[in-house]
Design a protein around this motif. Sequence first.
Motif, PDB file in Angstrom:
ATOM      1  N   TYR A  74      -5.866   6.063   8.583  1.00 51.97           N
ATOM      2  CA  TYR A  74      -5.753   5.586   7.203  1.00 51.97           C
ATOM      3  C   TYR A  74      -5.980   4.083   7.155  1.00 51.97           C
ATOM      4  O   TYR A  74      -6.724   3.563   6.311  1.00 51.97           O
ATOM      5  N   TYR A  75      -5.349   3.372   8.063  1.00 49.61           N
ATOM      6  CA  TYR A  75      -5.431   1.909   8.085  1.00 49.61           C
ATOM      7  C   TYR A  75      -6.810   1.442   8.544  1.00 49.61           C
ATOM      8  O   TYR A  75      -7.404   0.554   7.920  1.00 49.61           O
ATOM      9  N   CYS A  76      -7.309   2.031   9.621  1.00 51.78           N
ATOM     10  CA  CYS A  76      -8.614   1.606  10.132  1.00 51.78           C
ATOM     11  C   CYS A  76      -9.725   1.871   9.115  1.00 51.78           C
ATOM     12  O   CYS A  76     -10.609   1.029   8.915  1.00 51.78           O
ATOM     13  N   LEU A  93      -1.722  -6.390   8.457  1.00 48.12           N
ATOM     14  CA  LEU A  93      -0.418  -5.770   8.666  1.00 48.12           C
ATOM     15  C   LEU A  93       0.586  -6.838   9.053  1.00 48.12           C
ATOM     16  O   LEU A  93       0.224  -7.955   9.420  1.00 48.12           O
ATOM     17  N   TYR A 126       0.812  -1.213   0.000  1.00 45.02           N
ATOM     18  CA  TYR A 126       0.000   0.000   0.000  1.00 45.02           C
ATOM     19  C   TYR A 126       0.848   1.267   0.000  1.00 45.02           C
ATOM     20  O   TYR A 126       0.393   2.339  -0.364  1.00 45.02           O
ATOM     21  N   GLU A 170       4.940  -3.468  11.311  1.00 43.91           N
ATOM     22  CA  GLU A 170       4.152  -2.277  10.983  1.00 43.91           C
ATOM     23  C   GLU A 170       3.171  -1.942  12.104  1.00 43.91           C
ATOM     24  O   GLU A 170       2.964  -0.769  12.444  1.00 43.91           O
TER      25      GLU A 170
END
Length: 362
Positions: free
Chosen positions: A124-126, A145, A65, A149
Amino acid sequence: MITLGGALHDIRSKIQNRERISSEEARWLWHNASDAELRDLAMQVRARFHAPSACTYMVMRIVNYTNVCVAQCDYCAFYRLPGNPEGYVLSEEQVFAKLDELLALGGDLAAFNGGFNPHLPLEYYCDLFSAIRARYGDSLEFYALTIAEFMYLADHAKLDYAAAAQKFKEAGVHWITGGGSEILTEDFRRRHSKFKYTVAQYFEAQRAIVDAGLRTTATMVIGFDESIDERLEHLERTRKFQDETNGLASFLCWTYKPYFTQIGGIEIGTEEYLRHLALSRIYLDNVSRIRTSVLTQNERALEGLLYGADDFDLPIEDEVTQKAGATISLQFDKILNVARRLGFTPTYRHVPQDRAETVPSL
């Protein structure tokens, strides 16, 4: 004085009796056992968990990503420092396009792997993982992940590991895998990844992931400059963690690709990889699923099924290893036919149905 035959007889007896071998015995096997002897012992341990001709596989995609990372590991050809014009971050729509292509190719597992990007907040990830779960439901699973990370994101968000794991769980995450381990010794990390976390911190984070009810795996990369003692320390730490948590769904080992990296080097041969795979199966007697790496060994990875492995994946993309010299084939039938010619019957393993799987008791 112990003879070579006497030592091998004692180790074989222990394995037949389902007794655990020590690191000293594993070291002896590495230096003295033939390929055929290692293979035989590994297959005995494999038979505790799997039928002789059975093996499973997945079609999967590693979604990188972002390539922006500040860890600066000297074995990585993929990362770009912040501000580099070659740096990128995928949008949600770009990620969806990659996942749609994966499903069209018959796969149902994606793994996310990027780096320590200081410009990406936890949100961003959530948001991304929540959107994936909402769009695809259980038709597709994802390894959200790597542990490395996860640790960086938790620290960046000023959360402890337990709180960070809960955040990801609420975002629809089921898996945080054992990536970023490479060789789990402090000396190795000081030599090659001094801005990564310590081994103790790595297992602290993985324990928090297990305690949160998320699934996780063990990984290992060989072929740098590590010694046999460092390899065995990695296996010992992994076995101990599994004893304590029973939280590892699988163990995957692959080989370092040295091309275009800072430290370079010469890639180890498949024969050494297979010997290590066998030793891992023998030593990790509490991990039911041992996976062989088609990504780094191509078709020859299937020989690993004769050295104790029972599972593999057919990858369609992984920029991290491809940048360092890995090649990927989409001729899935050709690869599966290699397994069949070796006497195995490959069965597709649907990871979305794997979630509740537990490790069998010995």
